[in-house]
Design a protein around this motif. Structure first.
Motif, short mmCIF file in Angstrom:
data_model
loop_
_atom_site.label_atom_id
_atom_site.label_comp_id
_atom_site.label_asym_id
_atom_site.label_seq_id
_atom_site.Cartn_x
_atom_site.Cartn_y
_atom_site.Cartn_z
N PRO A 1 20.18 80.88 25.13
CA PRO A 1 19.82 80.37 24.07
C PRO A 1 19.15 80.95 22.76
O PRO A 1 18.61 82.19 23.31
N ASP B 1 16.74 81.37 19.85
CA ASP B 1 15.36 80.75 19.87
C ASP B 1 15.02 81.01 18.61
O ASP B 1 14.05 80.85 17.36
N LEU B 2 15.18 82.84 17.63
CA LEU B 2 14.23 83.58 16.50
C LEU B 2 15.32 84.35 16.64
O LEU B 2 16.90 84.90 16.45
N LEU C 1 21.22 80.33 15.56
CA LEU C 1 20.29 79.33 15.21
C LEU C 1 21.01 78.18 13.94
O LEU C 1 20.65 77.23 13.71
N SER D 1 11.25 82.42 13.29
CA SER D 1 11.44 81.02 14.18
C SER D 1 12.78 80.46 13.91
O SER D 1 12.51 80.47 12.61
N LYS D 2 13.58 79.49 14.85
CA LYS D 2 14.55 78.78 14.33
C LYS D 2 14.36 78.18 12.92
O LYS D 2 15.36 78.14 12.08
N GLU D 3 13.67 77.03 13.17
CA GLU D 3 12.72 76.78 11.98
C GLU D 3 12.33 76.75 10.73
O GLU D 3 12.45 75.71 9.79
N ASP E 1 23.66 76.05 17.16
CA ASP E 1 23.35 75.95 18.54
C ASP E 1 24.30 76.23 19.60
O ASP E 1 23.99 75.39 20.78
#
Ligand code: CMP
Length: 130
Positions: free
Chosen positions: A43, A45-46, A78, A100-102, A81
Motif C-alpha cells: 500500500p 503512504d508517501l 497516492l 504524506s498522501k494527505e 489508491d
C-alpha cells in the motif's frame, strides 16, 4: 532551508511563501545503497523526491527506469489508491524528501504547476507500463 526545495525542479516555479509552507510538510529521509524503499504491491503512504542519489524502478522483476536527482516516485499509488506499481531500490546512498498522501494530494489540489508536472510524468509512466 528552502534553498533545498529551490534546487529541485519539482518545486522550482513556486513562490517563496509556498516553499516555506511545503518545507514544514516534507521530511528528509536517508537510505543506504541497495536498500528496498518499498515493494510492488505494497500500500502507498508517501511520495518521494530525490534530492541526491539514484534508485531503480523494478516492475515484475525487470528494471524499467533509473531515477536520480530531482526526480520523484511513489506518486501513482497516492493518486489512484492502487497498490505500489513497482519496487523501488536504491543504487547509491539516497537523500529524499517525502510527503504524506494527505499533503501531496493537497499540493496537487492547490498548485497547478505541480499538478501539471506530476500528471505529465504519470501519463508517460502508465504508458510505459502498459
Ligand atoms: P507507485 O505506483 O506509487 O510506486 C512505484 C513507483 O514507481 C510509481 O508510483 C512511480 O513513481 C514509479 N514508476 C512506475 N513505473 C514507472 C516507469 N515506467 N518509469 C518511471 N517510474 C515509474
Amino acid at each position: 532551508m528552502i534553498e533545498i526545495l529551490k534546487a529541485i525542479p519539482f518545486f522550482a516555479e513556486l513562490p517563496e511563501d509556498d516553499l516555506k509552507a511545503i518545507m514544514e510538510e516534507v521530511k528528509m529521509e536517508y537510505y543506504p545503497a541497495e536498500h528496498v524503499i518499498f515493494k510492488q504491491g505494497d500500500p502507498g503512504d508517501l511520495m518521494y523526491i530525490i534530492k541526491r542519489g539514484s534508485v531503480q524502478v523494478i516492475r515484475n522483476d525487470e528494471i524499467v527506469a533509473v531515477l536520480s536527482d530531482g526526480k520523484f516516485f511513489g506518486e501513482m499509488a497516492l493518486v489512484s489508491d492502487e497498490p505500489r506499481s513497482a519496487t523501488i531500490k536504491t543504487v547509491t546512498d539516497v537523500e529524499a524528501l517525502t510527503l504524506s498522501k494527505e499533503d501531496f494530494r493537497q499540493l496537487l489540489t492547490t498548485k497547478s504547476s505541480i499538478a501539471t508536472l506530476v500528471s505529465y510524468e504519470m501519463i508517460k509512466r502508465v504508458n510505459a507500463n502498459s
